[in-house]
Design an enzyme around this catalytic site. Structure first.
Site, short mmCIF file in Angstrom:
data_model
loop_
_atom_site.label_atom_id
_atom_site.label_comp_id
_atom_site.label_asym_id
_atom_site.label_seq_id
_atom_site.Cartn_x
_atom_site.Cartn_y
_atom_site.Cartn_z
CB CYS A 143 10.28 1.71 -35.54
SG CYS A 143 9.08 2.78 -36.27
CB CYS A 149 -6.10 8.13 -42.01
SG CYS A 149 -5.05 6.76 -41.33
CB THR A 175 -1.79 1.21 -6.22
OG1 THR A 175 -1.67 1.35 -4.75
CG2 THR A 175 -3.17 0.14 -6.30
CB CYS A 215 -1.13 -0.02 1.29
SG CYS A 215 -2.00 1.34 1.29
CB CYS A 236 1.24 5.20 -41.92
SG CYS A 236 0.55 5.57 -43.27
#
Lengths: 415, 454
Positions: free
Chosen positions: A381, A345, A201, A135, A348
């Site tokens: 890549c 689009c 967490t 914690c 890339c």
């Protein structure tokens, strides 16, 4: 139907899906409802000296309209009297003898305190312990939680205290707020732990209200860092699980925690070495019912792969994780645009121009303008492939002949 | 004409029928929709928009909560961006080219997002652009439709003293008087004209060239003149009975609807509309929405040949309009008032349709005589004013754009011509080139590659 029953460090459950120690396991009636929904096990909200919580306690990270890709909290351990929790735990275990009921523990760093709560708790008939050394907020300021898990010597010492009196398996829950997860993992093992669970967490500040200037979550105009969890932490958790799983000196079971939403996430954790998985944030968002598809999806996956038992996938990808220096420098892939699936689009193109290696150009074809890879410039890549919204429009294709693998270690070993 | 020659519906019903077809977006809806945008690079939607609005740019701003910034991107490239958000044929422009349409058949609702952003600033009365430092030059703009407002806006931003001459009592041209009310209420167009006024542009309304001001006086008063006079009166059918009571041209019909004084709109019980362009659709749908029992669209060619957009045709179909294809009007029947229409089919077979109103929507006349006789500039064989790429006419001091120059197109096309005219006028008067947002689309530059091995 594959066999989903799980035996994790001696703790048996009908499936590998456990609820992590958190608000969804706050009390007996909640855990019993979770078992009814299909959960195989539950780690009770951490028992200890009851605390006082603040309001508010949670803050979320959204991605556009997608809510809660990450969540953080400043809630502490249980605020309920120990005897109430223990009574409910005993009842729960009696009603659900085949499910895993695990008690999470956290007390001040005194041998007597740890041994007393261990003994009192195991009288409930619970199946195991999970020592909360993770914690990161509140409790750590009091010398507990992550304050234990961040010092391997303490981790080992407290584990030894508990193991002296524990008659059931002891899991040590590790904090991710360390530079290297291996020393705390080994310390737990050296202290006699039967297993570890990770990750707890992560230290986080979720954001700032830019109108009030107060960070989230707002507690009367002030905020404190909290523990980060949910989808966004999964890659961090997978790394830490796999780092321990592939450590030659570490050989106790791992319960995987961190951003598990679906059976797919669970499979990934298991492939990298988790023998069971624990879920919290996804349940806090959608309720116990999500386990139905986790079980069904895992079953169908195992059946489709011809795998008889879920235990057979545990650790199957561990030997596929190595150090960078062992990777093949001569393996070559290049991006390729498949025009019939390209939707123009041009993400890339711009990603490569501004975020990679300027390996795209535009070409006219059939009256349309398509991005095309300049193979001589492409370094393989993956960025273009990762940003492409149209499945199959960009593929990464092998461009070496595979005949001469060579790692950096090999290349530099002769020097 | 009889008092019952108007809508039979009660006002509540009519207001319901004329509510805006596309509702406004809530902030939550806008956020979800904006987040779907892929933020394409050198985006197809921006290419498809005649004013080349940076569509992904403004949508990204909506997604980030920068709605004022989004509106600025829109109005920077298109001063009538609020009207275009409602009246543009987005299905064949930006949304028609949207990558999400290609991918999942659900284009981003660009038009409604544009409306969301422009509504936001107009509701808040935000002034996005300022008048430029006065440069001592003046330009007269004839016509306050899309082309005129666009040109006036850019010139004002450059510091010109701009006067707009408008023969009607309200500014906005067809955006104010010619759009189906369910697509865009008049208030939107008027608010847009107000934005232009706030840039210091002077509007002379009810001012007709040749009647209230002479063209020569206009030409002498300004350093340059921009003609954005649109098109003329509706074409005549040239058949008997055309001047009977109950025969009306579509633009006039639509214009009376724009007043929202519903009972003043002349409406028969059975309405025959001649023509199948987008104006004809606006007439049939609105006649139906006003409560006509039967509305029949009559077109001399086939359905396939109809110039109206498919989605407009679909709207008329949904409104319950009847269609008669390959049918030509021969004679309008009646003694004083229309009682019927005699039509001939493709085979020449003549029949009669009982109707008490005929609406003509067969295109508008060109303004050829205005150009040649009044303005003294060259017009082509189709009656359009002749202009070069700078929107300059045969008289170097006179520029033109919009429907009067392109023969009749969308408001967004007129807006782009107004933008180019402002650039052309500025270059002609100062020798300096300026380029406003979306004036020219260039291919993206190719970045240099790394000469080192990699």
């Amino acid at each position: 139907m594959a066999d989903l029953t799980t035996n994790f460090a001696g703790i048996k459950s009908p499936n590998p899906f456990w609820l992590a120690s958190a608000p969804p396991t706050n009390m007996g009636s909640m855990i019993e409802r979770a078992f009814d929904a299909g959960w195989g096990g539950a780690v009770w909200k951490t028992l200890g000296e009851p605390i006082t919580n603040v309001s508010s306690r949670l803050a979320g990270l959204d991605q556009g309209p997608t809510r809660l890709i990450g969540l953080n909290n400043i809630e502490l351990i249980t605020d309920r009297p120990l005897e109430v929790n223990l009574r409910e735990m005993a009842d729960c275990k009696r009603r659900y003898p085949n499910h895993a009921v695990i008690a999470s523990l956290m007390v001040e760093s005194k041998k007597e305190a740890w041994q007393e709560i261990t003994k009192r708790t195991q009288d409930t008939g619970c199946d195991g312990f999970e020592l909360n050394f993770g914690c990161p907020h509140g409790m750590s300021e009091r010398g507990m939680g992550a304050a234990m898990g961040q010092v391997p010597e303490y981790t080992c010492m407290v584990t030894e205290w508990v193991k002296e009196v524990a008659e059931i398996p002891v899991i040590v829950k590790l904090t991710p707020n360390v530079t290297n997860i291996v020393p705390p993992g080994r310390a737990a093992q050296n202290g006699g732990a039967d297993a570890v669970s990770l990750i707890n967490t992560i230290n986080s500040v979720m954001g700032v209200d830019i109108d009030t200037l107060v960070p989230y979550p707002n507690v009367n105009g002030m905020a404190a860092h909290g523990g980060y969890c949910g989808t966004a932490v999964k890659p961090i958790a997978l790394n830490m699980v796999s780092e321990l799983a592939r450590d030659a000196e570490f050989n106790i079971p791992i319960s995987g925690i961190g951003g598990i939403n679906t059976w797919r996430d669970a499979v990934e954790f298991m492939l990298l070495g988790a023998g069971s998985v624990q879920v919290c944030t996804a349940v806090m968002h959608y309720g116990y019912r999500i386990v139905e598809d986790m079980i069904d999806g895992l079953n169908n996956y195992l059946d489709s792969k011809g795998i008889a038992a879920v235990g057979d996938i545990v650790g199957k990808s561990v030997n596929r994780v190595t150090d960078w220096g062992n990777l093949d420098l001569n393996y070559v892939v290049k991006a390729h645009v498949n025009e019939e699936k390209c939707v123009q689009c041009n993400l890339c193109y711009v990603a490569c121009e501004d975020g990679a290696h300027q390996s795209f150009e535009f070409v006219e074809s059939n009256g349309k303008r398509y991005p095309r890879v300049i193979e001589a410039e492409c370094v393989g890549c993956n960025l273009c492939y990762l940003v492409c919204p149209s499945p199959g429009a960009i593929t990464m294709e092998r461009r070496d002949d595979g005949s001469n693998p060579e790692t950096w270690r090999e290349r530099t070993s002769g020097q | 004409m009889a008092n019952d020659y108007c809508t039979p519906l009660d006002i509540t019903q009519i207001e319901h029928n004329f509510a805006e077809l596309d509702p406004a977006m809530s902030p939550a809806e806008a956020a979800v929709e904006a987040s779907r945008c892929l933020y394409c690079y050198d985006a197809p939607c921006t290419h498809a928009c005649p004013t080349h609005i940076d569509v992904p740019g403004f949508i990204k701003k909506i997604a980030s909560g920068n709605v004022t910034g989004a509106a600025r991107v829109i109005f920077d490239a298109n001063p009538i961006g609020a009207s275009c958000a409602r009246v543009c044929p987005v299905e064949v422009l930006c949304e028609g080219s949207c990558v999400e349409k290609t991918l999942i058949k659900k284009p981003i609702e660009i038009g409604r997002l544009q409306r969301y952003a422009t509504d936001f600033v107009m509701a808040n009365g935000k002034q996005l652009f300022e008048k430029g430092t006065p440069n001592g030059r003046s330009v007269g703009v004839v016509g306050s439709g899309p082309a005129g407002l666009s040109c006036a806006t850019y010139l004002a931003r450059l510091g010109y003293d701009v006067t707009v001459y408008e023969r009607k009592e309200k500014a906005g041209g067809l955006d104010t008087y010619g759009m189906a009310e369910y697509k865009m209420p008049q208030a939107v167009s008027l608010a847009e004209a107000d934005q232009v006024k706030r840039l210091g542009v002077e509007f002379r309304l009810n001012c007709e060239i040749g009647r209230d001001v002479s063209f020569d006086g206009l030409r002498a008063a300004h350093d340059a003149v921009f003609l954005a006079v649109g098109l003329g009166a509706t074409n005549r059918l040239n058949i008997p009975g055309e001047d009977l009571d109950g025969v009306i041209d579509a633009l006039h019909f639509i214009e009376t609807i724009k007043t929202r004084d519903w009972r003043s709109v002349p409406l028969g019980r059975t309405v025959a509309v001649i023509g199948a362009g987008n104006t004809a659709i606006d007439a049939v749908t609105q006649a139906k929405r006003l409560g006509a029992d039967r509305v029949i669209l009559i077109y001399r060619r086939t359905e396939k040949d109809a110039p109206a957009y498919d989605y407009e045709m679909e709207l008329a179909r949904k409104d319950g309009v009847e269609f008669m294809w390959q049918t030509s009007p021969v004679e309008i029947l009646g003694s004083e008032r229309v009682t019927g229409l005699r039509v001939a089919d493709a085979a020449g077979l003549v029949t009669e349709i009982e109707c008490d109103q005929v609406i003509k929507a067969i295109g508008q006349q060109k303004m050829a005589s205005f150009f040649t006789d009044i303005a003294g500039v060259a017009a082509d064989e189709k009656g359009r004013v002749v202009i070069n790429e700078n929107m300059q006419s045969s008289d170097p001091k006179i520029f033109a754009g919009g429907d009067c120059a392109n023969g009749g197109a969308e408001a967004v096309d007129a807006s782009q011509m107004g933008k180019h005219a402002a650039m052309g006028i500025h270059e002609a008067l100062t020798g300096e080139k300026v380029e406003f947002a979306g004036a020219i689309l260039r291919d993206p530059p190719k970045a240099p590659v790394d000469p080192n091995p990699h």
